[in-house]
Design a protein around this motif. Structure first.
Motif, mmCIF file in Angstrom:
data_model
loop_
_atom_site.group_PDB
_atom_site.id
_atom_site.type_symbol
_atom_site.label_atom_id
_atom_site.label_comp_id
_atom_site.label_asym_id
_atom_site.label_seq_id
_atom_site.Cartn_x
_atom_site.Cartn_y
_atom_site.Cartn_z
ATOM 1 N N UNK B 379 0.840 -1.189 0.000
ATOM 2 C CA UNK B 379 0.000 0.000 0.000
ATOM 3 C C UNK B 379 0.884 1.251 0.000
ATOM 4 N N UNK B 380 0.718 2.030 -1.062
ATOM 5 C CA UNK B 380 1.566 3.204 -1.266
ATOM 6 C C UNK B 380 1.568 4.142 -0.056
ATOM 7 N N UNK B 381 0.375 4.496 0.413
ATOM 8 C CA UNK B 381 0.297 5.498 1.479
ATOM 9 C C UNK B 381 0.948 5.036 2.781
ATOM 10 N N UNK B 382 0.808 3.727 3.052
ATOM 11 C CA UNK B 382 1.394 3.220 4.296
ATOM 12 C C UNK B 382 2.914 3.272 4.207
ATOM 13 N N UNK B 388 8.406 8.622 5.319
ATOM 14 C CA UNK B 388 8.426 10.042 5.652
ATOM 15 C C UNK B 388 8.763 10.238 7.124
ATOM 16 N N UNK B 389 8.213 9.373 7.966
ATOM 17 C CA UNK B 389 8.422 9.524 9.410
ATOM 18 C C UNK B 389 9.655 8.790 9.904
ATOM 19 N N UNK B 390 10.419 8.210 8.962
ATOM 20 C CA UNK B 390 11.639 7.456 9.310
ATOM 21 C C UNK B 390 11.366 6.476 10.452
ATOM 22 N N UNK B 438 -9.698 -1.223 8.692
ATOM 23 C CA UNK B 438 -9.932 -0.225 9.728
ATOM 24 C C UNK B 438 -8.643 0.139 10.461
ATOM 25 N N UNK B 439 -7.811 -0.865 10.684
ATOM 26 C CA UNK B 439 -6.519 -0.580 11.313
ATOM 27 C C UNK B 439 -5.655 0.295 10.399
ATOM 28 N N UNK B 440 -5.706 -0.019 9.100
ATOM 29 C CA UNK B 440 -4.930 0.768 8.140
ATOM 30 C C UNK B 440 -5.390 2.223 8.171
ATOM 31 N N UNK B 441 -6.716 2.405 8.146
ATOM 32 C CA UNK B 441 -7.253 3.763 8.110
ATOM 33 C C UNK B 441 -6.869 4.545 9.360
ATOM 34 N N UNK B 442 -6.931 3.884 10.505
ATOM 35 C CA UNK B 442 -6.597 4.632 11.720
ATOM 36 C C UNK B 442 -5.093 4.903 11.772
ATOM 37 N N UNK B 443 -4.291 3.988 11.211
ATOM 38 C CA UNK B 443 -2.842 4.256 11.133
ATOM 39 C C UNK B 443 -2.564 5.482 10.260
ATOM 40 N N UNK B 444 -3.274 5.553 9.120
ATOM 41 C CA UNK B 444 -3.021 6.664 8.191
ATOM 42 C C UNK B 444 -3.516 7.994 8.759
ATOM 43 N N UNK B 445 -4.568 7.943 9.561
ATOM 44 C CA UNK B 445 -5.113 9.180 10.130
ATOM 45 C C UNK B 445 -4.253 9.670 11.291
ATOM 46 N N UNK B 446 -3.606 8.726 11.972
ATOM 47 C CA UNK B 446 -2.875 9.071 13.201
ATOM 48 C C UNK B 446 -1.746 10.069 12.936
#
Lengths: 528, 446
Positions: B379-382, B388-390, B438-446
């Motif tokens: 998944x690209x965004x993950x 980005x956050x190293x 759902x876990x992915x979404x909350x990870x991306x929002x965090x």
């Protein structure tokens, strides 16, 4: 490394589009078909149980053998080579001939069943129907009808082309499991179980009702007819069971499953129409029209048909309900129940409308549609007094619906036009069941097709191979998730994508904003 | 304001679309390749019969008029930067207030004898495809020179039509200047398994003339082998299509030199996409990056700058993807053929030899550096967020399922991957947790 070929003379070690073995297999299937045709035109001597087994057997072996050479012996992966060069698959001469032949078969099946040899008024069957008598006797103990013949051939088609589909997509477990599901539902739920139940139903033999558990209203538009309700309610526990199960399916099970998984749980995993489209129709999926105009026509047609079938069903039920002496429910009670249900449904829409930011227009149309239905029902009840909608007798109207939508559209056009307009013409433009599930999918389902960040290269494979004519690429290249009412979740867009951009998945936390993100906006406005 | 864009590929069209979103200027797009924008990346699928030309057009034809984007099918022959005038082949001239050069690339030719014969082409544009189609009739063998992404596409094209293919590839293993050794070997195996005559460590010496001006054989430099053929494909990379502008006063090195606003040395002239060369590329990036995604980003950035927003071009974290016959490839972050000294690579390969996951981290602070995937989708965004956050590599492995983008029901390999990685370094990776959207979404929002 035994699979390495270093021969200079043969580059591709796998046979070209049609090799010798494939031709032989086509011939074998052809012989099977020939036997069937000879029996149909009334060659008495050929109409034996052995030949029936031979005919179906040869057609199956030939088709499966052909598919084996075409897919199974080649490396797993997407195999669309030459699709648009094939006459059969790109509306060439063979495609047109196939379209006309299948359409012709359906016309005979629906309106000239005598040509297939159905015995009139108790006479013995001849021809094609007679050819299938031994099988019908073996399964359910009565002679065949044209519908038994059709059901058998339909099931055989889903099974053999299902095998082909599984080989073709064998690297993709979603496709394999999904196809096993449609094959199983067709074989057991649509074919064997109803026929066997029929044979066990001895004392109620004359009281036929639909025993295909997955055939729901409004796809099954006869469901609430007086004779059907009467037959169900007078055949003991089996009939009552089916009646209650049907109502549960319509109002509880199907909205719940659509919430959980999208309409795919039905349209591409369970449904028989979908089953045939996904298997026998797979070679034609790319022929669906992707234009904006086609989408506009689709939305008007399918939702109009849904409104029609709803009004028609209500009118029919209203028509046979009397003052309460024959049924528990009077006309006035029924009207109140229907209006109450519609108000609840409309209220639910309004509730979801306020939650969603991306579907306001659709929702307004839906609410207007529901209001129109309510108005018509009230008009029927309080103005006509006769119980007739549309100023003609309800059953006459229903007969025409059955002719135009139930037979001409779903059968003749729905399958006959596979080689011309793709495999989902009916599901896309006509099926009222798909319309209801689509609205649910659009409004409150967890299902979506996720677009993978910015990886789309706009190649167009996803749109081309979408059987529902969705321009998947238009969303994917923006980096937007895809939530379309018509999407049946077959997963082929995700399979053919050469960059791994699409994924079918379900999530509960973003049901009402799952299409908001546009991931391909490189410059973020808030950074300016 | 009249804005003229030369080139209707992804870069030029992205500029046009964003200009329309952001402004009401007059927009004209000139191309002599095709009337409408089509997806260049899909050329191979037209030849293979997966799609027709019209299926590769991302927008229906009504789109351009509706959005008031004028399309001109013509060839620009000259640019006068003083009078801001373009001279077109069909005789017209065109005035511009702002000019965007989105000229694309041309296939490399390295001065091989016979490189300009008939039946020799690259694979870059529609005209190339039309020629290849014409040459394919009765073709006994195709020779392809160069083993990059276009080379393998061209090989797959002929392969799909059962035309024998010989590939001359300079490298010792396929695309090993870009792919790490194991992945390169995997693709090499895959090509051989498909029956393509892959000749590694082989350069082209010359293309033989049949006496009528057609190619009839290719001779290998090292072995001297002569391979009879009816077509030679030159796919040894591409370079900016800028030769015709070299004397025009435009500053050109390999490509047209642009600053971070994508402006050239001539006022009101921008250059984007394959033909542009960054004067000061960002760390870890090349001056010319001829790929789809950077073209799209430059197109968008350029439109903002033309409309008076001051946006520096920043392509962000590197990503790319491709498909080698049946094996999909994705890369996120910095994955070089030979890792940098302070980078450690962890590699897992599936037993079928056609799937792999490579993860690189920085040994100094254990931060994640890159992902290289074969036959597995991430998944690209993950990945981007981790990069980005190293993020610490141990945290990445513990949550590796968040990145999985394979279709539902696919076999999961994260546990095996974590075990394999633990054996390759002194970090002890925990077993990846189970995941869902759902876990992915909350990870991306965090």
């Amino acid at each position: 490394m035994s699979e390495v070929y270093k021969s200079m003379s043969i580059s591709n070690p796998h046979p070209p589009f049609e090799d010798g073995v494939q031709k032989a297999m086509a011939a074998i299937a052809g012989i099977g078909l020939l036997i069937l045709i000879l029996a149909t035109i009334g060659v008495e001597s050929i109409s034996t149980p052995l030949n029936l087994a031979l005919s179906i057997g040869l057609m199956s072996i030939g088709t499966i053998g052909f598919a084996y050479r075409a897919f199974r012996i080649k490396p797993a992966g997407i195999k669309n080579n030459g699709v648009w060069f094939s006459s059969a698959m790109s509306r060439g001469v063979i495609g047109w001939i196939a379209g006309i032949v299948i359409t012709g078969f359906y016309i005979v099946l629906y309106w000239y069943e005598g040509l297939l040899g159905l015995g009139a008024s108790g006479a013995a069957n001849t021809g094609l129907v007679g050819f299938f008598d031994p099988l019908a006797m073996a399964i359910k103990g009565t002679p065949a009808s044209q519908w038994f013949v059709y059901g058998t051939l339909y099931t055989v088609a889903i099974l053999i082309f299902g095998v082909r589909f599984i080989w073709r997509y064998r690297h993709n477990r979603y496709q394999v499991i999904r196809t096993l599901s449609v094959m199983g539902f067709q074989l057991f739920f649509a074919y064997l179980i109803p026929e066997i139940l029929e044979s066990l139903n001895g004392e109620y033999a004359t009281k036929w009702f639909d025993k295909d558990m997955k055939n729901m209203w409004p796809l099954d538009y006869d469901m609430f007819d007086a004779w059907h309700i009467n037959n169900m309610s007078s055949t003991g526990i089996l009939g009552w069971g089916f009646l209650i199960f049907s109502l549960l399916m319509i109002f509880v099970v199907s909205p719940f499953l659509t919430y959980k998984y999208g309409k795919r749980w039905y349209c591409s995993w369970v449904c028989g129409c979908g089953g045939l489209a996904e298997t026998a129709g797979d070679s034609f999926r790319h022929l669906s029209d992707k234009s904006m105009n086609a989408w506009k026509i689709e939305r008007w047609m399918i939702h109009s048909i849904l409104v029609f079938v709803t009004i028609m069903t209500i009118a029919v039920v209203y028509g046979y309900l009397g003052d309460g002496s024959q049924y528990y429910i009077t006309r006035t009670m029924f009207t109140m129940i229907v209006v109450a249900v519609l108000v609840i449904v409309g209220g639910a829409f309004y509730y979801f409308m306020n939650k969603r930011k991306d579907a306001k227009k659709d929702l307004q149309k839906i609410i207007m549609g529901i209001a129109a239905v309510i108005a018509v029902i009230l008009l029927i009840n309080f103005l006509t007094g006769s119980g007739n909608a549309f100023f003609i007798d309800n059953y006459t109207f229903k007969k025409w619906y059955g002719f135009l939508i139930g037979a001409a559209f779903s059968g003749v056009v729905g399958v006959g036009f596979y080689p011309l307009m793709g495999s989902r013409v009916w599901c896309r433009f006509g099926c009222p069941m798909a319309a209801i599930l689509g609205i649910q999918q659009k409004l409150f389902s967890r299902f979506r097709i996720t677009t993978n960040g910015s990886q789309c290269i706009s190649c167009g494979n996803c749109s081309t191979y979408c059987e529902m004519g969705i321009d998947v690429r238009s969303y994917a290249q923006k980096g937007q998730n895809i939530v379309r009412a018509s999407c049946v979740g077959c997963g082929v867009c995700a399979a053919v994508c050469p960059r791994g951009v699409l994924k079918l998945e379900n999530g509960a936390t973003d049901v009402f904003e799952k299409t908001i993100d546009i991931r391909n906006n490189h410059v973020q406005m808030d950074t300016i | 304001m009249n804005i003229v864009i030369i080139g209707n590929g992804i870069s030029g069209i992205s500029t046009a679309r964003w200009l329309r979103k952001l402004s009401d200027h007059n927009i004209t797009v000139i191309s002599s390749e095709s009337d409408h924008f089509y997806s260049r990346t899909a050329l191979m699928y037209i030849y293979m019969g997966h799609m027709r030309y019209q299926d590769t057009k991302p927008y229906e034809d009504y789109f351009w008029e509706k959005n008031r984007i004028d399309l001109v099918n013509d060839h620009v022959e000259g640019v006068n930067y003083e009078t801001k005038t373009l001279t077109l082949k069909k005789g017209n001239t065109l005035q511009y207030d702002k000019l965007v050069l989105a000229l694309g690339s041309k296939s490399n030719k390295f001065g091989w004898p016979g490189q300009d014969l008939n039946k020799v082409t690259g694979l870059y544009n529609l005209q190339d495809l039309e020629k290849i189609e014409a040459y394919s009739d009765g073709l006994n063998r195709a020779v392809i020179v160069g083993g990059g992404l276009i080379g393998i596409e061209l090989a797959e094209m002929f392969h799909s039509r059962h035309i024998p293919v010989t590939m001359f590839v300079r490298e010792k293993s396929f695309w090993d200047a870009v792919l790490p050794q194991e992945e390169s070997q995997m693709i090499t195996r895959h090509i051989l398994k498909n029956g393509i005559d892959l000749r590694l460590g082989t350069n082209l010496k010359e293309i033989v003339d049949d006496g009528k001006g057609n190619a009839c054989a290719a001779i290998a430099l090292e072995s001297g082998d002569k391979v009879d053929c009816g077509y030679v494909g030159l796919t040894a990379g591409v370079s900016p299509n800028v030769d015709w502008l070299k004397e025009s006063g435009l500053k050109i090195n390999r490509g047209i030199i642009v600053n971070d606003k994508l402006e050239t040395n001539q006022s009101d002239v921008y250059a984007i996409g394959d033909c542009a060369e960054q004067a000061n590329p960002l760390p870890g990036r090349r001056g010319v990056e001829a790929i789809w995604y950077t073209g799209r980003m430059m197109g968008e950035t350029c439109a903002y700058n033309i409309c008076g927003h001051d946006i520096s071009y920043n392509p962000g974290i590197w990503f790319n993807s491709a498909k080698f016959i049946d094996i999909e490839y994705q890369v996120y972050g910095e994955v070089l053929a030979k890792p940098k000294e302070h980078h450690k690579a962890l590699y897992w390969e599936h037993e079928d030899g056609e799937k792999s996951v490579r993860i690189l981290y920085d040994i100094n602070d254990e931060s994640i550096v890159g992902f290289n995937l074969m036959g597995i989708r991430f998944r690209h965004e993950v990945c981007e967020k981790w990069l980005r956050e190293k993020t610490n590599v141990k945290e990445v492995i513990a949550n590796l399922t968040l990145a999985n983008f394979d279709p539902e029901f696919y076999k999961k390999h994260e546990e095996e991957i974590a075990k394999s990685f633990s054996n390759q370094c002194d970090l002890n990776f925990s077993t990846p947790k189970k995941s869902n959207l759902d876990r992915v979404l909350s990870f991306l929002k965090a």
